[in-house]
Write a protein that holds these residues in place. Structure first.
Motif: not given
Length: 360
Positions: A20-27, A36-40, A42-43, A208-212
């Motif tokens: 749900p709606n992630i904003d993230l900058t990777l340098d 994170g745990p399985s099902g979070c 990340k993949s 966790r659960a799709g959220r940062v």
């Protein structure tokens, strides 16, 4: 090399919103670890960056270019999977060079890139072997070599060490860290293993659960977690969490008791809004922060001593039934069944609300 930016990215499968709606900058040039745990999610997030999963909303930008509709090949990425995905009938040389052959590069350029990658990964003596003649660690290095020869802008690793035994995992962690330093490349690495995250990352993103839940340097997440989930996930063994009740204020802080440990008193300094008297809280203390000195003393009974050679931990039960994990300087000094006073300094403790938010 390139930066990666996620702007309002989300992913849904029908009515189920998994990211749900992630904003993230990777340098640019950094090694970022999604943990994170399985099902979070990340993949799934990694696959959306790669173009293997379509995003439901938002934008993915690589080196400032919107790549939502670009194919994986056109995004300038190379991916290393959990399973090595090597062609069993091909030699190491042929496996590593296969993406270059498909791209139509000349034989001489292909040979040059393959040999350079093999040299950096210590595969030069194995180029004429087939995958069945290799160990698990060697096969994983071949898979990494196949990514290197493409000279991508971004390397993506999806739990690449999960199929290896403990010794090989440590060895390959060192290989990947060395490779990142050598190539100065932008890398995104997915794992459920927080030790891998702590040892490899320039930046960790805890999901966790799709959220940062929190993103930052490994030391920042360890020393200054935003919530009880991050505090418990980062660090091994995990942080102890003790029930606490607010009984008053102190100058610059709050006064609490620990009902699971004979109502032991603890005063913690906080700079923000003080919790109300009577409010239920959680006090966190890491196993390695117990010691022979400290202003807080808890009486426990030792149930198990885990001696790992260089380190040791006691699992000790308080009067309220909760079990503490306690780092030991001298495991020979205590015995199972004995009463054991554990100490820690209040300035090493963390305070959380009952809902899991950090109180600073």
């Amino acid at each position: 090399m390139a930066s990666v930016e996620l702007v309002g990215v989300s992913k849904s499968y029908g009515a189920v919103n998994v990211i749900p709606n992630i904003d993230l900058t990777l340098d640019d040039g950094a090694l970022t670890v999604f943990v994170g745990p399985s099902g979070c999610g990340k993949s799934t997030l990694l696959r959306m960056i790669a173009g293997l999963e379509r995003i439901s909303a938002g934008d993915v930008l690589i080196d400032g270019r919107r790549v939502n509709d670009a194919t994986p090949t056109d995004r300038g990425i190379a991916m290393v999977f959990q399973n090595y995905a090597l062609y069993p009938h091909m030699t190491v040389r042929q496996n590593v060079g296969f993406p270059l052959k498909m791209a139509g590069l000349s034989r001489s350029e292909t040979d040059h890139r393959v040999e350079a990658a093999a040299d950096s990964l210590q595969l030069s003596s194995l180029l004429d072997r087939k995958p069945a003649q290799l160990s698990g660690g060697q096969r994983q290095r071949v898979a990494i070599g196949r990514a290197i020869v493409r000279q991508p802008k971004v390397f993506l690793f999806d739990e690449p060490l999960s199929n290896l035994d403990a010794e090989l995992r440590v060895q390959m962690r060192l290989e990947i860290a060395r490779l990142h330093k050598q190539l100065a490349a932008t890398m995104i690495y997915v794992t459920h293993d927080q030790i891998e995250a702590m040892t490899l990352a320039d930046k960790i993103v805890v999901l966790r659960a799709g959220r940062v839940e929190q993103a930052g340097k490994p030391t920042e997440l360890y020393h200054d977690p935003d919530n009880i989930f991050v505090a418990g996930f980062i660090g091994s063994p995990k942080m102890n969490f003790l029930k606490a009740r607010v009984i008053g204020e102190t100058e610059g802080g709050v006064h609490l008791t620990l009902p699971e440990f004979d109502d032991a008193d603890i005063a913690l300094s906080i700079s923000g809004t003080r919790p109300a008297i009577g409010e239920e809280m959680r006090v966190g203390i890491r196993p390695e922060h117990f010691g022979e000195r400290g202003d807080i003393v808890l009486r426990t009974e030792v149930e198990v001593v885990e001696n790992l050679g260089g380190t040791a931990y006691a699992y000790a039960r308080g009067a309220g039934g909760v079990v503490l994990t306690v780092g030991l300087a001298d495991p020979q000094a205590i015995s199972v069944g004995a009463t054991f006073e554990v100490r820690f300094s209040s300035n090493r403790a963390f305070l959380f609300t009952e809902q899991g938010l950090r109180v600073r």
